[in-house]
Design an enzyme around this catalytic site. Structure first.
Site, PDB file in Angstrom:
ATOM      1  N   LYS A   1      -9.905   1.975  -2.699  1.00  0.00           N
ATOM      2  CA  LYS A   1     -10.178   1.494  -1.342  1.00  0.00           C
ATOM      3  C   LYS A   1     -11.527   2.028  -0.850  1.00  0.00           C
ATOM      4  CE  LYS A   1      -7.843   1.468   3.198  1.00  0.00           C
ATOM      5  NZ  LYS A   1      -6.565   1.844   3.862  1.00  0.00           N
TER       6      LYS A   1
ATOM      7  N   CYS B   1      -5.828  -2.980   2.449  1.00  0.00           N
ATOM      8  CA  CYS B   1      -5.602  -2.802   3.883  1.00  0.00           C
ATOM      9  C   CYS B   1      -6.879  -2.939   4.712  1.00  0.00           C
ATOM     10  CB  CYS B   1      -4.888  -1.473   4.137  1.00  0.00           C
ATOM     11  SG  CYS B   1      -4.103  -1.387   5.778  1.00  0.00           S
TER      12      CYS B   1
ATOM     13  N   GLU C   1       0.837  -1.203   0.000  1.00  0.00           N
ATOM     14  CA  GLU C   1       0.000   0.000   0.000  1.00  0.00           C
ATOM     15  C   GLU C   1       0.873   1.256   0.000  1.00  0.00           C
ATOM     16  OE1 GLU C   1      -3.802   1.783   2.555  1.00  0.00           O
ATOM     17  OE2 GLU C   1      -2.320   0.523   3.560  1.00  0.00           O
TER      18      GLU C   1
END
Length: 302
Positions: free
Chosen positions: A127, A165, A53
């Protein structure tokens, strides 16, 4: 015919503090570090490679400061991505490249671009779930929640999805990726000991089992100055559709983790566990109705 694909994950430290180096210099050094590791992946004949990330800098969300907006770039077409795109073509390697996306002035996303083995841009994942929590994950200051769904990308070597994540704590998107045909789901992350480590080897193997696909989890390593949010504990891994971790990296070293995945295992597992057949989506409406009712009530009050 057997369907084997060699995949790679890169976990890396960022030892250049913004107190001593300009953001541009940090970016250059991190890209140079990764280019060496990407070349090493090519030598080991990796076919699909995923970076961590926000790979070209530190995990800057440990503070809230607009200087980090300098790291944004358009997706596709940004300078970092164009560089990675050339490497994907050079090495005939599909690549997942997480960057800080700028859609327009003031609208930024935590995004992963996907390139095929011929360098073609296949698309991006933004995300969805944005944390804002102690000890230093102040992401709502930087990122707009993703709005582009849960795409699956048809690479030369297999169908891949991306979950970034904090997304991994939410089973809903993980299920959608499975329903959309993902065979391997990559989760590039930045997470520290003392916060999430007890979940690191629980949640994503559970996603793999529930959806009958492979999971590739990436975490950076080391401590990043000047912040004191903890140690990024690495331990990147590959997990098969039975929930077994089949390869894992170290806790504290820059590392290229490589594993050969047999995609035929997906059919074997799903032939036994018929979770997609037996799911009952008509009974799950309450998940979204509760939120919709709360929003309707709030609108009425206003």
């Amino acid at each position: 015919m057997p369907r084997h694909v060699r995949c790679g994950l890169i976990q890396a430290s960022c030892g250049w503090s913004p107190e001593k180096y300009s953001l541009d210099e940090i970016r250059k050094r991190m890209i140079a570090k990764h280019e060496k590791m990407i070349a090493a992946a090519a030598k080991r004949k990796v076919q699909i490679l995923c970076l961590q990330e926000l790979f070209y800098g530190p995990y800057f969300c440990a503070e809230q400061h607009e200087r980090w907006y300098q790291l944004t770039e358009p997706v596709p077409g940004g300078p970092t991505l164009m560089r990675m795109q050339r490497l994907a073509k050079k090495y005939r390697m599909a690549m997942v490249v997480p960057v800080y996306e700028r859609e327009m002035s003031g609208v930024f996303y935590n995004t992963a671009a996907v390139f095929d083995a011929d360098g073609r841009y296949l698309g991006k994942y933004r995300k969805h779930h944005i944390p804002h929590c102690h000890p230093g994950f102040w992401e709502k200051f930087y990122f707009t929640p993703g709005n582009a769904g849960y795409p699956v990308f048809e690479t030369r070597y297999g169908r891949i999805g991306v979950y970034i994540c904090y997304d991994r704590h939410f089973p809903e998107g993980a299920r959608i990726l499975g329903l959309n045909g993902a065979e391997i789901v990559f989760n590039p992350s930045a997470t520290v000991a003392g916060l999430s480590e007890y979940l690191w080897e629980l949640e994503q193997p559970a996603h793999a089992v529930a959806n009958g696909y492979f999971v590739a989890a990436i975490n950076r390593v080391g401590r990043e100055a000047p912040w004191k949010i903890g140690e990024f504990y690495g331990k990147s891994y590959f997990c098969n559709p039975r929930g077994k971790i089949i390869a894992q990296a170290s806790r504290d070293r820059d590392e290229l983790l490589v594993s050969d995945l047999n995609l035929e295992e997906i059919d074997q597992v799903r032939a036994t566990w018929q979770f997609f057949r037996d799911r009952r989506p008509e009974t799950y409406g309450e998940i979204t109705r509760t939120q919709a009712a709360a929003e309707k009530s709030a609108d009425a009050a206003n």
